[in-house]
Design an enzyme around this catalytic site. Structure first.
Site, PDB file in Angstrom:
ATOM      1  N   SER A 127      29.714  -9.335 -11.995  1.00 14.84           N
ATOM      2  CA  SER A 127      30.144  -7.918 -11.566  1.00 14.84           C
ATOM      3  C   SER A 127      28.854  -7.413 -10.721  1.00 14.84           C
ATOM      4  O   SER A 127      27.707  -7.827 -10.999  1.00 14.84           O
ATOM      5  CB  SER A 127      30.146  -7.180 -12.996  1.00 14.84           C
ATOM      6  OG  SER A 127      30.250  -5.940 -12.569  1.00 14.84           O
ATOM      7  N   TYR A 152      27.157  -4.574 -21.977  1.00 14.70           N
ATOM      8  CA  TYR A 152      28.069  -5.384 -21.133  1.00 14.70           C
ATOM      9  C   TYR A 152      27.562  -5.917 -20.055  1.00 14.70           C
ATOM     10  O   TYR A 152      27.509  -7.131 -19.676  1.00 14.70           O
ATOM     11  CB  TYR A 152      29.288  -4.506 -20.936  1.00 14.70           C
ATOM     12  CG  TYR A 152      30.123  -4.779 -19.598  1.00 14.70           C
ATOM     13  CD1 TYR A 152      31.079  -6.056 -19.905  1.00 14.70           C
ATOM     14  CD2 TYR A 152      29.855  -4.519 -18.541  1.00 14.70           C
ATOM     15  CE1 TYR A 152      31.655  -6.335 -18.586  1.00 14.70           C
ATOM     16  CE2 TYR A 152      30.516  -4.867 -17.358  1.00 14.70           C
ATOM     17  CZ  TYR A 152      31.484  -5.860 -17.320  1.00 14.70           C
ATOM     18  OH  TYR A 152      32.223  -6.050 -16.073  1.00 14.70           O
ATOM     19  N   LYS A 156      26.440  -9.788 -18.241  1.00 14.65           N
ATOM     20  CA  LYS A 156      26.696 -10.435 -17.158  1.00 14.65           C
ATOM     21  C   LYS A 156      25.247 -10.961 -16.432  1.00 14.65           C
ATOM     22  O   LYS A 156      25.366 -12.240 -15.758  1.00 14.65           O
ATOM     23  CB  LYS A 156      27.280  -9.475 -16.120  1.00 14.65           C
ATOM     24  CG  LYS A 156      28.631  -9.136 -16.413  1.00 14.65           C
ATOM     25  CD  LYS A 156      29.715 -10.338 -16.302  1.00 14.65           C
ATOM     26  CE  LYS A 156      31.073  -9.878 -17.017  1.00 14.65           C
ATOM     27  NZ  LYS A 156      32.046 -10.719 -17.140  1.00 14.65           N
TER      28      LYS A 156
HETATM   29  C1  UD1 Z   1      32.599  -0.475 -14.917  1.00 14.97           C
HETATM   30  C2  UD1 Z   1      31.463  -1.591 -14.701  1.00 14.97           C
HETATM   31  C3  UD1 Z   1      32.007  -2.822 -14.243  1.00 14.97           C
HETATM   32  C4  UD1 Z   1      33.144  -3.162 -15.007  1.00 14.97           C
HETATM   33  C5  UD1 Z   1      34.394  -2.058 -15.128  1.00 14.97           C
HETATM   34  C6  UD1 Z   1      35.364  -2.742 -16.015  1.00 14.97           C
HETATM   35  C7  UD1 Z   1      29.504  -0.510 -13.848  1.00 14.97           C
HETATM   36  C8  UD1 Z   1      28.569  -0.134 -13.050  1.00 14.97           C
HETATM   37  N1  UD1 Z   1      30.589  -0.941 -13.837  1.00 14.97           N
HETATM   38  O1  UD1 Z   1      32.960   0.109 -13.386  1.00 14.97           O
HETATM   39  O2  UD1 Z   1      30.922  -3.555 -13.832  1.00 14.97           O
HETATM   40  O3  UD1 Z   1      33.800  -4.295 -14.529  1.00 14.97           O
HETATM   41  O4  UD1 Z   1      33.648  -0.977 -15.468  1.00 14.97           O
HETATM   42  O5  UD1 Z   1      35.267  -2.105 -17.248  1.00 14.97           O
HETATM   43  O6  UD1 Z   1      29.037  -0.633 -15.224  1.00 14.97           O
HETATM   44  N2  UD1 Z   1      36.088   7.832 -13.287  1.00 14.97           N
HETATM   45  C9  UD1 Z   1      36.639   9.232 -13.591  1.00 14.97           C
HETATM   46  N3  UD1 Z   1      37.627   9.515 -14.392  1.00 14.97           N
HETATM   47  C10 UD1 Z   1      38.005   8.408 -15.278  1.00 14.97           C
HETATM   48  C11 UD1 Z   1      37.725   7.342 -15.146  1.00 14.97           C
HETATM   49  C12 UD1 Z   1      36.741   6.861 -14.496  1.00 14.97           C
HETATM   50  O7  UD1 Z   1      36.254   9.918 -12.704  1.00 14.97           O
HETATM   51  O8  UD1 Z   1      38.804   8.799 -16.168  1.00 14.97           O
HETATM   52  C13 UD1 Z   1      35.368   7.602 -12.450  1.00 14.97           C
HETATM   53  C14 UD1 Z   1      33.781   6.919 -12.780  1.00 14.97           C
HETATM   54  O9  UD1 Z   1      32.960   8.002 -13.384  1.00 14.97           O
HETATM   55  C15 UD1 Z   1      33.641   6.124 -11.702  1.00 14.97           C
HETATM   56  C16 UD1 Z   1      34.769   5.465 -11.155  1.00 14.97           C
HETATM   57  O10 UD1 Z   1      35.605   6.502 -11.655  1.00 14.97           O
HETATM   58  O11 UD1 Z   1      32.895   6.704 -10.866  1.00 14.97           O
HETATM   59  C17 UD1 Z   1      35.038   4.016 -11.571  1.00 14.97           C
HETATM   60  O12 UD1 Z   1      35.133   4.216 -12.893  1.00 14.97           O
HETATM   61  P1  UD1 Z   1      35.874   2.833 -13.694  1.00 14.97           P
HETATM   62  O13 UD1 Z   1      37.216   2.498 -13.290  1.00 14.97           O
HETATM   63  O14 UD1 Z   1      35.368   3.134 -15.174  1.00 14.97           O
HETATM   64  O15 UD1 Z   1      34.902   1.567 -13.131  1.00 14.97           O
HETATM   65  P2  UD1 Z   1      33.219   1.537 -13.276  1.00 14.97           P
HETATM   66  O16 UD1 Z   1      32.588   2.265 -14.074  1.00 14.97           O
HETATM   67  O17 UD1 Z   1      32.774   1.708 -11.857  1.00 14.97           O
END
Ligand code: UD1
Length: 344
Positions: A127, A152, A156
């Protein structure tokens, strides 16, 4: 004769899409999965998409004897794609030992058994989380590994090291580590996609569940980051494009095209999109208006990260092809299909 590939976690989100692409490319696939975050119906759906039923064994990768027996049963497996892992960042903070046990011991079991069964290759699901907040963007494979933000993420990093150390010790294994950015979307057939358990933690399933009315409002975590619109930036990669990268990696291992015994590739689009831009793109692509609100930052989030995928583009001859609009439409069609099937 078709070459046999074992896919751990093959009924999961990325695993199931990859099984189909392997079958489309002439491989015989054996899936093992403990069904902890997926269901056996996925095997039926894989068969509907590809026209070929993969072998399926319900098995936990922690079960060393069970793995040994499966490798014996399906003699002649050429390589493994190892997806099976626990993957919820928040849960890993609550239950670190569960994450360390599941994610580390599973890989150790596979690496120990591979030489005994003459399985020469492994593709590992890594990842972009290993980069933390990169100092330079877009991030290349040579960027330093940063201290992990969660157990987590740490699994990785440690798993990458376990593979490097095992190969360096002389074990007859070739490995490709694929560092995924943010996989989203679903199969265009709407037969395969992401099926989150309970309240989704990731952006896209929460977004599509909001759009369809299961959730009231999507919370955007923070609009005060140092980015043009203040929301976080990610590299959203279509899951079918991602699945295809695995086929290319397997071809490379089996055709002995590797330049090093362990190779690492970024699997992303090279395009950073902010959370707010993504919401906008979803509304445009689907014509569905999304109810959302800005809330406080989520702890542990990286501000911005997107890939430099040139090494994968040039060396693997692989490139992400699907547009973000098409990808978001596929995620939406999947959500509509789930409602039709009465699942969510
Ligand atoms: C995270 C992990 C990644 C993992 C993935 C799957 C990190 C940096 N990344 O990705 O390795 O494979 O989870 O579990 O640890 N967001 C919102 N509202 C929501 C959900 C998310 O605004 O309800 C935003 C988050 O703040 C983020 C973006 O959307 O900025 C993506 O979030 P998400 O889909 O959870 O993935 P990551 O956190 O990038």
């Amino acid at each position: 004769m078709k070459e046999k590939i074992l896919v751990t976690g093959g009924t999961g989100y990325i695993g199931s899409h990859t099984v189909v692409e392997l079958q489309n490319n002439g491989y015989e696939v054996i899936i093992i999965d403990n069904l902890s975050n997926s269901s056996a119906d996925v095997v039926d759906n894989i068969e509907k998409v590809s026209g070929i039923r993969p072998a399926f064994e319900k098995l936990d990768c922690l079960d060393y004897e069970g793995l040994d027996a499966v490798f014996t049963k399906y003699k002649g497996i050429k390589a493994i794609i190892h997806f099976a892992a626990s993957k919820a960042v928040g849960e890993s903070v609550q239950k670190p030992l569960l994450y360390y046990r599941n994610n580390l011991v599973s890989l150790i079991n596979l690496l120990e058994l591979m030489p005994k069964h003459e399985i020469g290759g492994i593709v590992f699901s890594s990842s972009c989380t290993v980069y933390g907040q990169p100092d330079e963007l877009p991030v290349t494979e040579n960027a330093p590994i940063k201290t992990a933000e969660s157990p987590y993420g740490n699994t990785k990093q440690i798993n990458e090291e376990i593979i490097h150390d095992t190969v360096a010790s002389g074990s007859p294994i070739a490995a490709i580590l694929l560092r995924y950015f943010n996989p989203i979307g679903a199969h265009p057939s709407t037969l395969l996609g992401e099926l989150p358990n309970g309240v989704p933690q990731n952006l896209i399933p929460y977004l599509t569940q909001t759009a369809i009315g299961i959730r009231e409002k999507l919370s955007v975590f923070g609009d005060d980051y140092d980015t043009p619109d203040g929301s976080c930036i990610r590299d959203f990669i279509n899951v079918v494009d991602l699945a295809k990268a695995h086929v290319v990696a397997i071809n490379r291992i089996l055709n002995k095209k590797q330049k090093e015994k362990v190779e690492v590739f970024n699997i992303g689009t090279g395009c950073g999109l902010s959370v707010l831009e993504l919401i906008n793109a979803f509304e445009k692509a689907t014509g569905v208006k999304l109810n959302y609100q800005i809330v406080a930052r989520r702890s542990g989030d990286i501000e911005k990260v997107w890939a430099n995928p040139e090494f994968a583009n040039n060396e693997l001859g692989w490139k992400a092809e699907t547009s973000i609009e098409e990808t978001l439409r596929s995620a939406w069609n999947w959500q509509l299909k789930l409602r039709e099937r009465g699942i969510q």
